[in-house]
Scaffold this motif. Structure first.
Motif, PDB file in Angstrom:
ATOM      1  N   CYS A 134      -0.928   8.853  14.565  1.00 18.66           N
ATOM      2  CA  CYS A 134      -0.720   8.675  13.111  1.00 18.66           C
ATOM      3  C   CYS A 134       0.521   9.404  12.641  1.00 18.66           C
ATOM      4  O   CYS A 134       0.836  10.489  13.115  1.00 18.66           O
ATOM      5  CB  CYS A 134      -1.935   9.234  12.356  1.00 18.66           C
ATOM      6  SG  CYS A 134      -1.658   9.538  10.594  1.00 18.66           S
ATOM      7  N   TRP A 135       1.247   8.774  11.717  1.00 18.10           N
ATOM      8  CA  TRP A 135       2.149   9.534  10.851  1.00 18.10           C
ATOM      9  C   TRP A 135       2.122   8.902   9.476  1.00 18.10           C
ATOM     10  O   TRP A 135       1.743   7.746   9.310  1.00 18.10           O
ATOM     11  CB  TRP A 135       3.544   9.730  11.416  1.00 18.10           C
ATOM     12  CG  TRP A 135       4.406   8.528  11.628  1.00 18.10           C
ATOM     13  CD1 TRP A 135       5.184   7.914  10.689  1.00 18.10           C
ATOM     14  CD2 TRP A 135       4.646   7.850  12.874  1.00 18.10           C
ATOM     15  NE1 TRP A 135       5.873   6.884  11.279  1.00 18.10           N
ATOM     16  CE2 TRP A 135       5.575   6.826  12.610  1.00 18.10           C
ATOM     17  CE3 TRP A 135       4.170   8.007  14.175  1.00 18.10           C
ATOM     18  CZ2 TRP A 135       6.029   5.965  13.601  1.00 18.10           C
ATOM     19  CZ3 TRP A 135       4.629   7.146  15.159  1.00 18.10           C
ATOM     20  CH2 TRP A 135       5.540   6.143  14.870  1.00 18.10           C
ATOM     21  N   SER A 136       2.538   9.712   8.506  1.00 18.33           N
ATOM     22  CA  SER A 136       2.350   9.348   7.111  1.00 18.33           C
ATOM     23  C   SER A 136       3.277   8.227   6.668  1.00 18.33           C
ATOM     24  O   SER A 136       4.391   8.090   7.176  1.00 18.33           O
ATOM     25  CB  SER A 136       2.603  10.593   6.261  1.00 18.33           C
ATOM     26  OG  SER A 136       2.368  10.316   4.922  1.00 18.33           O
ATOM     27  N   ASP A 137       2.822   7.486   5.645  1.00 18.35           N
ATOM     28  CA  ASP A 137       3.714   6.501   5.030  1.00 18.35           C
ATOM     29  C   ASP A 137       4.474   7.122   3.853  1.00 18.35           C
ATOM     30  O   ASP A 137       5.277   6.465   3.206  1.00 18.35           O
ATOM     31  CB  ASP A 137       2.930   5.245   4.607  1.00 18.35           C
ATOM     32  CG  ASP A 137       1.597   5.576   3.955  1.00 18.35           C
ATOM     33  OD1 ASP A 137       1.488   6.666   3.351  1.00 18.35           O
ATOM     34  OD2 ASP A 137       0.674   4.754   4.052  1.00 18.35           O
ATOM     35  N   ASP A 138       4.237   8.402   3.579  1.00 18.16           N
ATOM     36  CA  ASP A 138       4.994   9.105   2.540  1.00 18.16           C
ATOM     37  C   ASP A 138       6.397   9.393   3.085  1.00 18.16           C
ATOM     38  O   ASP A 138       6.546  10.079   4.103  1.00 18.16           O
ATOM     39  CB  ASP A 138       4.255  10.421   2.230  1.00 18.16           C
ATOM     40  CG  ASP A 138       4.948  11.245   1.156  1.00 18.16           C
ATOM     41  OD1 ASP A 138       6.164  11.055   0.934  1.00 18.16           O
ATOM     42  OD2 ASP A 138       4.278  12.101   0.563  1.00 18.16           O
ATOM     43  N   PRO A 139       7.458   8.892   2.407  1.00 15.17           N
ATOM     44  CA  PRO A 139       8.817   9.057   2.932  1.00 15.17           C
ATOM     45  C   PRO A 139       9.236  10.525   3.124  1.00 15.17           C
ATOM     46  O   PRO A 139      10.091  10.835   3.939  1.00 15.17           O
ATOM     47  CB  PRO A 139       9.714   8.402   1.866  1.00 15.17           C
ATOM     48  CG  PRO A 139       8.812   7.583   1.023  1.00 15.17           C
ATOM     49  CD  PRO A 139       7.428   8.134   1.142  1.00 15.17           C
TER      50      PRO A 139
ATOM     51  N   HIS B 110       0.836  -1.203   0.000  1.00 15.23           N
ATOM     52  CA  HIS B 110       0.000   0.000   0.000  1.00 15.23           C
ATOM     53  C   HIS B 110       0.874   1.258   0.000  1.00 15.23           C
ATOM     54  O   HIS B 110       1.795   1.368   0.795  1.00 15.23           O
ATOM     55  CB  HIS B 110      -0.882  -0.007   1.255  1.00 15.23           C
ATOM     56  CG  HIS B 110      -1.610   1.267   1.460  1.00 15.23           C
ATOM     57  ND1 HIS B 110      -2.791   1.540   0.817  1.00 15.23           N
ATOM     58  CD2 HIS B 110      -1.316   2.342   2.207  1.00 15.23           C
ATOM     59  CE1 HIS B 110      -3.188   2.747   1.164  1.00 15.23           C
ATOM     60  NE2 HIS B 110      -2.319   3.254   2.016  1.00 15.23           N
ATOM     61  N   VAL B 111       0.608   2.211  -0.910  1.00 16.54           N
ATOM     62  CA  VAL B 111       1.384   3.462  -0.894  1.00 16.54           C
ATOM     63  C   VAL B 111       0.534   4.710  -0.677  1.00 16.54           C
ATOM     64  O   VAL B 111       1.053   5.737  -0.220  1.00 16.54           O
ATOM     65  CB  VAL B 111       2.251   3.667  -2.172  1.00 16.54           C
ATOM     66  CG1 VAL B 111       3.411   2.705  -2.214  1.00 16.54           C
ATOM     67  CG2 VAL B 111       1.419   3.578  -3.447  1.00 16.54           C
ATOM     68  N   SER B 112      -0.747   4.650  -1.016  1.00 18.44           N
ATOM     69  CA  SER B 112      -1.540   5.879  -0.898  1.00 18.44           C
ATOM     70  C   SER B 112      -3.032   5.555  -0.898  1.00 18.44           C
ATOM     71  O   SER B 112      -3.462   4.591  -1.523  1.00 18.44           O
ATOM     72  CB  SER B 112      -1.206   6.785  -2.091  1.00 18.44           C
ATOM     73  OG  SER B 112      -1.994   7.935  -2.084  1.00 18.44           O
TER      74      SER B 112
ATOM     75  N   ARG C 294       2.591   9.410  -5.438  1.00 20.18           N
ATOM     76  CA  ARG C 294       3.801   9.772  -6.184  1.00 20.18           C
ATOM     77  C   ARG C 294       4.197   8.655  -7.141  1.00 20.18           C
ATOM     78  O   ARG C 294       4.571   8.877  -8.270  1.00 20.18           O
ATOM     79  CB  ARG C 294       4.973   9.993  -5.221  1.00 20.18           C
ATOM     80  CG  ARG C 294       4.879  11.268  -4.441  1.00 20.18           C
ATOM     81  CD  ARG C 294       6.002  11.285  -3.404  1.00 20.18           C
ATOM     82  NE  ARG C 294       5.594  12.088  -2.268  1.00 20.18           N
ATOM     83  CZ  ARG C 294       5.916  13.365  -2.113  1.00 20.18           C
ATOM     84  NH1 ARG C 294       6.652  13.967  -3.005  1.00 20.18           N
ATOM     85  NH2 ARG C 294       5.512  14.022  -1.062  1.00 20.18           N
ATOM     86  N   GLU C 295       4.137   7.437  -6.639  1.00 18.08           N
ATOM     87  CA  GLU C 295       4.554   6.276  -7.441  1.00 18.08           C
ATOM     88  C   GLU C 295       3.622   5.126  -7.162  1.00 18.08           C
ATOM     89  O   GLU C 295       3.270   4.887  -6.010  1.00 18.08           O
ATOM     90  CB  GLU C 295       5.946   5.828  -6.986  1.00 18.08           C
ATOM     91  CG  GLU C 295       7.070   6.615  -7.571  1.00 18.08           C
ATOM     92  CD  GLU C 295       8.377   5.882  -7.337  1.00 18.08           C
ATOM     93  OE1 GLU C 295       8.555   5.329  -6.237  1.00 18.08           O
ATOM     94  OE2 GLU C 295       9.202   5.855  -8.259  1.00 18.08           O
TER      95      GLU C 295
END
Ligand code: PML
Length: 244
Positions: free
Chosen positions: A183-188, A14-16, A40-41
């Motif tokens: 919560c924190w984001s999985d976006d690097p 999962h990315v987004s 993004r990808e």
């Protein structure tokens, strides 16, 4: 009203994910264009458009606060303190922090949805540990109006959909009976996270992780009784929030 949902994967992970409630075909097209640009990808994207019958309306979202720290460790200590104010025991919050740091999916990496954690024992309660529980079917009544309000209040110089998506989600969680959230984001590239609860509001905290780290997610601290009702509310009931 229609519920529009997007989720994207890369190499099976999962990315987004994002979510909108819309009433007209024009709104649907606008929202779709926006959500298509969101990840993004990715190598796979799922779009769901679904009719929703009844929609609840909530007048206000949780109040926003923001705190910046120099180090992740200090940010995490602050998160422990704020969640303590909401009645979540320190050892349970520390367990949740460790879980998100390590990647809460037992197969490695991030989950698609959130962990449900018993606020007393720290036990994981979500029926599926890869999928987790997804808070869906929520949105703002008027996103344009919110940009103005946020600017006027000096909370955020520039409106971002990411902030507004997270705030409406956290507001729905509390409305459904989640005691508190981490919560924190999985976006690097995105290191701001938050803790939220009825009493503490929506508390943005930076940095909850180091730049470049792809691990993130959500832990909902819950009471173990009436779990099915809670999951039903998070995943099925539609909610519009009117304003900040
Ligand atoms: C996410 O990327 O979905 C989580 C975002 C959390 C923080 C949002 C904010 O307040 O800036």
């Amino acid at each position: 009203m229609l519920s529009l949902r997007m989720r994207a994967e890369k190499e099976g992970k999962h990315v987004s994910g994002a979510e909108r409630l819309v009433s007209t075909p024009e709104e649907l097209h606008r929202a779709l264009r926006e959500l298509l640009k969101r990840p993004r990808e990715y190598d796979k994207m799922f779009i769901t458009v679904e009719e929703v019958q009844s929609v609840e309306v909530l007048p206000r979202a949780l109040t926003i606060y923001s705190h910046d720290f120099r180090r992740v460790e200090d940010a995490h200590e602050f998160a422990v303190k704020k969640l303590g104010e909401e009645g979540i025991p320190e050892k349970v919050v520390r367990r949740a922090l460790e879980l998100l740091k390590a990647g809460a999916n037992p197969k490695g990496g991030n989950m698609r949805g959130a962990v449900l954690m018993d606020f007393e024992s720290g036990e994981r309660l979500e029926p599926d540990r890869e999928r987790g529980v997804r808070t869906v079917r929520m949105d703002w009544k008027d996103r344009k109006g919110l940009r103005k309000l946020l600017k006027e209040r000096g909370i955020k110089k520039h409106y971002t959909d990411r902030l507004m998506d997270a705030l409406v989600l956290a507001t729905k969680n509390v409305h459904c009976g989640v005691l508190a959230e981490l919560c924190w984001s999985d976006d690097p590239e995105y290191t701001t996270g938050y803790v939220a609860g009825k009493g503490i509001g929506y508390v943005r905290i930076k940095p909850m992780k180091e730049q470049g780290n792809p691990l993130g997610g959500r832990v909902y601290f819950v009471r173990r009784d009436r779990l099915q009702e809670l999951i039903e509310c998070l995943e099925s009931r539609a909610l519009i929030v009117e304003t900040l």
